[in-house]
Motif scaffolding. Structure first.
Motif, mmCIF file in Angstrom:
data_model
loop_
_atom_site.group_PDB
_atom_site.id
_atom_site.type_symbol
_atom_site.label_atom_id
_atom_site.label_comp_id
_atom_site.label_asym_id
_atom_site.label_seq_id
_atom_site.Cartn_x
_atom_site.Cartn_y
_atom_site.Cartn_z
ATOM 1 N N ALA A 197 12.252 -1.006 -2.584
ATOM 2 C CA ALA A 197 11.510 0.218 -2.267
ATOM 3 C C ALA A 197 12.322 1.462 -2.617
ATOM 4 O O ALA A 197 11.783 2.439 -3.159
ATOM 5 C CB ALA A 197 11.128 0.221 -0.792
ATOM 6 N N MET A 198 13.615 1.452 -2.308
ATOM 7 C CA MET A 198 14.467 2.592 -2.632
ATOM 8 C C MET A 198 14.552 2.817 -4.139
ATOM 9 O O MET A 198 14.495 3.947 -4.621
ATOM 10 C CB MET A 198 15.873 2.368 -2.073
ATOM 11 N N SER A 199 14.703 1.731 -4.878
ATOM 12 C CA SER A 199 14.824 1.844 -6.337
ATOM 13 C C SER A 199 13.547 2.386 -6.948
ATOM 14 O O SER A 199 13.577 3.286 -7.798
ATOM 15 C CB SER A 199 15.153 0.472 -6.944
ATOM 16 N N LEU A 200 12.408 1.828 -6.524
ATOM 17 C CA LEU A 200 11.129 2.271 -7.070
ATOM 18 C C LEU A 200 10.878 3.736 -6.753
ATOM 19 O O LEU A 200 10.482 4.518 -7.633
ATOM 20 C CB LEU A 200 9.992 1.416 -6.530
ATOM 21 N N THR A 244 13.718 0.494 8.515
ATOM 22 C CA THR A 244 14.955 0.613 9.293
ATOM 23 C C THR A 244 15.581 -0.743 9.605
ATOM 24 O O THR A 244 16.801 -0.850 9.734
ATOM 25 C CB THR A 244 14.702 1.385 10.603
ATOM 26 N N THR A 245 14.757 -1.778 9.732
ATOM 27 C CA THR A 245 15.276 -3.124 9.998
ATOM 28 C C THR A 245 14.846 -4.117 8.913
ATOM 29 O O THR A 245 14.840 -5.324 9.134
ATOM 30 C CB THR A 245 14.792 -3.635 11.372
ATOM 31 N N ALA A 246 14.494 -3.613 7.749
ATOM 32 C CA ALA A 246 14.015 -4.476 6.664
ATOM 33 C C ALA A 246 15.151 -5.314 6.082
ATOM 34 O O ALA A 246 16.335 -5.031 6.272
ATOM 35 C CB ALA A 246 13.397 -3.621 5.565
ATOM 36 N N SER A 247 14.769 -6.339 5.338
ATOM 37 C CA SER A 247 15.756 -7.136 4.615
ATOM 38 C C SER A 247 16.340 -6.294 3.491
ATOM 39 O O SER A 247 15.701 -5.344 3.014
ATOM 40 C CB SER A 247 15.101 -8.383 4.030
ATOM 41 N N PRO A 248 17.553 -6.619 3.026
ATOM 42 C CA PRO A 248 18.123 -5.869 1.901
ATOM 43 C C PRO A 248 17.214 -5.869 0.671
ATOM 44 O O PRO A 248 17.067 -4.840 0.010
ATOM 45 C CB PRO A 248 19.443 -6.593 1.621
ATOM 46 N N ALA A 249 16.596 -7.011 0.363
ATOM 47 C CA ALA A 249 15.747 -7.090 -0.828
ATOM 48 C C ALA A 249 14.557 -6.134 -0.732
ATOM 49 O O ALA A 249 14.245 -5.425 -1.692
ATOM 50 C CB ALA A 249 15.264 -8.523 -1.034
ATOM 51 N N LYS A 250 13.907 -6.104 0.415
ATOM 52 C CA LYS A 250 12.741 -5.222 0.588
ATOM 53 C C LYS A 250 13.169 -3.768 0.521
ATOM 54 O O LYS A 250 12.517 -2.940 -0.145
ATOM 55 C CB LYS A 250 12.057 -5.505 1.922
ATOM 56 N N MET A 276 0.823 -1.206 0.000
ATOM 57 C CA MET A 276 0.000 0.000 0.000
ATOM 58 C C MET A 276 0.859 1.259 0.000
ATOM 59 O O MET A 276 0.578 2.226 -0.693
ATOM 60 C CB MET A 276 -0.931 0.002 1.218
ATOM 61 N N LYS A 277 1.964 1.226 0.785
ATOM 62 C CA LYS A 277 2.822 2.405 0.830
ATOM 63 C C LYS A 277 3.395 2.707 -0.538
ATOM 64 O O LYS A 277 3.476 3.859 -0.953
ATOM 65 C CB LYS A 277 3.950 2.201 1.842
ATOM 66 N N LYS A 278 3.826 1.659 -1.242
ATOM 67 C CA LYS A 278 4.422 1.888 -2.560
ATOM 68 C C LYS A 278 3.379 2.381 -3.551
ATOM 69 O O LYS A 278 3.670 3.192 -4.428
ATOM 70 C CB LYS A 278 5.098 0.607 -3.062
ATOM 71 N N PHE A 279 2.140 1.928 -3.423
ATOM 72 C CA PHE A 279 1.104 2.345 -4.366
ATOM 73 C C PHE A 279 0.786 3.822 -4.222
ATOM 74 O O PHE A 279 0.388 4.471 -5.190
ATOM 75 C CB PHE A 279 -0.159 1.513 -4.168
ATOM 76 N N THR A 280 0.988 4.394 -3.029
ATOM 77 C CA THR A 280 0.731 5.823 -2.853
ATOM 78 C C THR A 280 1.694 6.668 -3.672
ATOM 79 O O THR A 280 1.479 7.875 -3.830
ATOM 80 C CB THR A 280 0.847 6.238 -1.378
ATOM 81 N N THR A 284 14.125 6.513 8.822
ATOM 82 C CA THR A 284 13.254 6.723 9.984
ATOM 83 C C THR A 284 11.986 5.886 9.977
ATOM 84 O O THR A 284 11.385 5.680 11.037
ATOM 85 C CB THR A 284 12.858 8.209 10.102
ATOM 86 N N ASP A 285 11.547 5.407 8.818
ATOM 87 C CA ASP A 285 10.316 4.623 8.775
ATOM 88 C C ASP A 285 10.572 3.234 9.362
ATOM 89 O O ASP A 285 11.451 2.506 8.885
ATOM 90 C CB ASP A 285 9.820 4.484 7.337
ATOM 91 N N PRO A 286 9.805 2.827 10.393
ATOM 92 C CA PRO A 286 10.038 1.529 11.045
ATOM 93 C C PRO A 286 9.939 0.343 10.094
ATOM 94 O O PRO A 286 10.547 -0.701 10.348
ATOM 95 C CB PRO A 286 8.929 1.472 12.108
ATOM 96 N N GLU A 287 9.186 0.484 9.009
ATOM 97 C CA GLU A 287 9.060 -0.621 8.069
ATOM 98 C C GLU A 287 10.381 -0.929 7.366
ATOM 99 O O GLU A 287 10.621 -2.066 6.936
ATOM 100 C CB GLU A 287 7.989 -0.302 7.028
#
Length: 209
Positions: A194-197, A184-190, A1-5, A179-182
């Motif tokens: 998200a960063m690339s998109l 800050t500790t995410a896997s490298p792939a996730k 959902m976050k990415k769709f925004t 700073t986003d908790p989703e």
């Protein structure tokens, strides 16, 4: 959902970027930028995620022609579908989201190669440019602190955006992921997907100057 925004945020950002005259760079130019900055020219074209086959140029009536293209030939050619709208932005989102996920897989080449064996032969595997791979590798250590430095993050950001975006765009992008908790500790792939998109969906990447 976050990415769709991102689709909604893109329309909001357009007015700040270039006012009401904002137009998309179009498929051919975006594909060229991706080759220059990210992906090797080994038959890979970014539109293959939408079409299921690799092609450098839109054909009349296919999905890529909706992403912004010249319609016609020679001096009669007119730029069509260049105004951002819900259809072409959704298509760009789908295409770039799959591309971003493919970039993220480069941190684990063996798993990536296993997946590629199942691909359609009309689709070419993504191979990153050496310079882009060099800036990606430090992010593969996320969430280690070494992957969160300004130098690492700016190298990745500028490898995608070049010098097209003002410094405040990088600052906002960096702060979000630090700073986003989703994330800050995410896997490298996730994290990398998200960063690339988010970098490629920035108006300074997608819109013509």
């Amino acid at each position: 959902m976050k990415k769709f925004t991102l689709v909604i945020l893109f329309f909001i950002s357009c007015s700040a970027h270039a006012g009401s005259n904002s137009v998309l760079r179009g498929y051919t130019q975006i594909n060229r930028l991706i080759h220059e900055r990210i992906a090797q020219r080994n038959g890979f074209h970014v539109g293959q995620y939408l079409l299921g086959q690799s092609t450098s140029s839109p054909q009349n009536g296919d999905l890529l022609s909706l992403l912004g293209t010249y319609d016609g030939s020679d001096t009669s050619a007119a730029y069509a579908n260049g105004d951002p709208n819900t259809v072409n932005m959704l298509l760009w989102y789908i295409d770039l989201n799959m591309f971003a996920e493919d970039i993220a897989l480069q941190c684990a080449p063996p798993a990536h190669e296993e997946i590629l064996l199942q691909d359609d032969p009309k689709v070419f595997p993504l191979k990153l440019n050496p310079d882009f791979m060099a800036v990606l590798q430090p992010l593969c250590a996320w969430p280690n602190d070494a992957a969160k430095t300004d130098a690492v993050l700016y190298a990745f950001w500028s490898a995608i955006l070049g010098f097209d975006a003002p410094p405040e765009e990088f600052q906002a992008w960096k702060t979000y992921f630090l700073t986003d908790p989703e994330y800050t500790t995410a896997s490298p792939a996730k994290l990398i997907a998200a960063m690339s998109l988010s970098a490629m969906f920035n108006p300074y990447f997608l819109l013509a100057e």
